[in-house]
Scaffold this motif. Structure first.
Motif, mmCIF file in Angstrom:
data_model
loop_
_atom_site.group_PDB
_atom_site.id
_atom_site.type_symbol
_atom_site.label_atom_id
_atom_site.label_comp_id
_atom_site.label_asym_id
_atom_site.label_seq_id
_atom_site.Cartn_x
_atom_site.Cartn_y
_atom_site.Cartn_z
ATOM 1 N N GLY A 1 -65.846 -10.530 12.075
ATOM 2 C CA GLY A 1 -66.130 -10.558 10.647
ATOM 3 C C GLY A 1 -65.438 -11.712 9.954
ATOM 4 O O GLY A 1 -66.029 -12.381 9.094
ATOM 5 N N GLU B 1 -71.848 -4.459 13.685
ATOM 6 C CA GLU B 1 -72.142 -4.680 12.277
ATOM 7 C C GLU B 1 -72.658 -3.422 11.584
ATOM 8 O O GLU B 1 -72.878 -3.428 10.372
ATOM 9 C CB GLU B 1 -73.194 -5.791 12.124
ATOM 10 C CG GLU B 1 -72.730 -7.178 12.535
ATOM 11 C CD GLU B 1 -72.874 -7.415 14.028
ATOM 12 O OE1 GLU B 1 -73.533 -6.586 14.693
ATOM 13 O OE2 GLU B 1 -72.340 -8.418 14.525
ATOM 14 N N ASN C 1 -78.188 -8.797 13.262
ATOM 15 C CA ASN C 1 -76.840 -8.683 12.710
ATOM 16 C C ASN C 1 -76.829 -8.493 11.204
ATOM 17 O O ASN C 1 -75.763 -8.381 10.599
ATOM 18 C CB ASN C 1 -75.988 -9.906 13.091
ATOM 19 C CG ASN C 1 -76.468 -11.173 12.410
ATOM 20 O OD1 ASN C 1 -77.625 -11.267 12.007
ATOM 21 N ND2 ASN C 1 -75.596 -12.151 12.293
#
Length: 289
Positions: free
Chosen positions: A23, A184, A206
């Motif tokens: 992230g 995700e 994603n």
């Protein structure tokens, strides 16, 4: 002890808030390996272990949490100063944090959020992570639960329903699943295919924004909020609502800042817009062929 520079602290904030290197890499543009090395360097500089590392991500240690709290207080103070400075110049920015689909609704109806003649700008941050306002990271956020933090104010907006959607007028029910990748899949509806139909997942993306496009192209079926799937002319529900995913929705603001004119104005407009779609959000107006 060396003095860690602010860039390292900002990178630490991203790793801490986003749960790991992946992230933080997407947010910063740096490679996971580079971020990992920078976090090791930071730990050496401050002389404390900040993270507990595992295959599932980075978890803050006690010292890491203390550093996070200190840095968030610094950020909050800096943002108060910046808001004060901007108000003196006659121009401010209202920062909104929203998930993929509420953000989509806001952008589709942006003229109802910011109008000609408004003296403020809008900064919209899109993501599935929980909107954090306690330290003024945003001015307005949308959450799937009522905030427990004492320094936040909230308004209930209504309920959100979810269902499985497939391509409209398909020859037969589709048994193939499309999902957001497990790493995700932060929200409950994004995790649903992984926990209920993992063996049937044939493609992952994603970002949730690509899910309807893949369904429309005949790639399989997926779970979507009803206000998204029911508005899409090329999608239809496959089965009924998934009641275990239904939740309430809240607009959240920092309690001290909610009376600032520009924040109050934007929050009122967002509230009016989202409540005008209440039946769609609640799944009461399914699309028909």
């Amino acid at each position: 002890m060396k003095n860690a520079n602010w860039d390292s602290y900002q990178l630490f904030l991203q790793v801490a808030r986003l749960g790991g290197l992946t992230g933080a890499s997407a947010a910063s543009g740096l490679s996971p390996a580079t971020i990992g090395r920078r976090m090791l360097d930071l730990e050496q500089e401050v002389g404390r272990a900040l993270f507990s590392r595992s295959q599932t991500g980075y978890r803050l240690t006690g010292d890491g949490q203390v550093l996070l709290d200190h840095l968030q207080e610094m950020e909050a103070a800096a943002r108060k100063v910046e808001a004060w400075r901007q108000s003196g110049e006659g121009g401010t920015t209202v920062r909104i944090t929203a998930g993929t689909w509420v953000a989509w609704l806001l952008t589709e109806n942006f003229a109802a959020i910011r109008m000609p003649g408004d003296a403020f700008a809008i900064a919209l941050t899109i993501g599935e992570a929980r909107a954090s306002l306690a330290y003024r990271e945003s001015d307005i956020g949308i959450r799937a639960f009522e905030p427990e933090e004492g320094n936040l104010a909230a308004r209930q907006l209504g309920e959100v329903a979810y269902a499985v959607y497939s391509r409209r007028n398909a020859a037969e029910p589709d048994e193939r699943w499309i999902a957001v990748g497990e790493e995700e899949a932060i929200s409950a509806y994004l995790r649903w295919p992984h926990s209920h139909a993992a063996a049937g997942i044939v493609a992952t993306v994603n970002r949730p924004r690509s899910l309807p496009d893949l369904v429309r192209a005949g790639g399989g079926k997926t779970v979507l909020p009803c206000f998204v799937g029911d508005l899409h002319p090329e999608l239809q529900r496959q089965g009924g609502e998934l009641p275990e995913l239904r939740h309430r929705q809240w607009i959240v603001m920092n309690a001290e800042d909610r009376h600032r004119p520009e924040i109050r104005t934007v929050a009122d407009r967002m509230t009016k817009l989202i409540r005008s779609y209440a039946d769609l959000f609640a799944g009461k107006r399914p699309s028909r062929g």
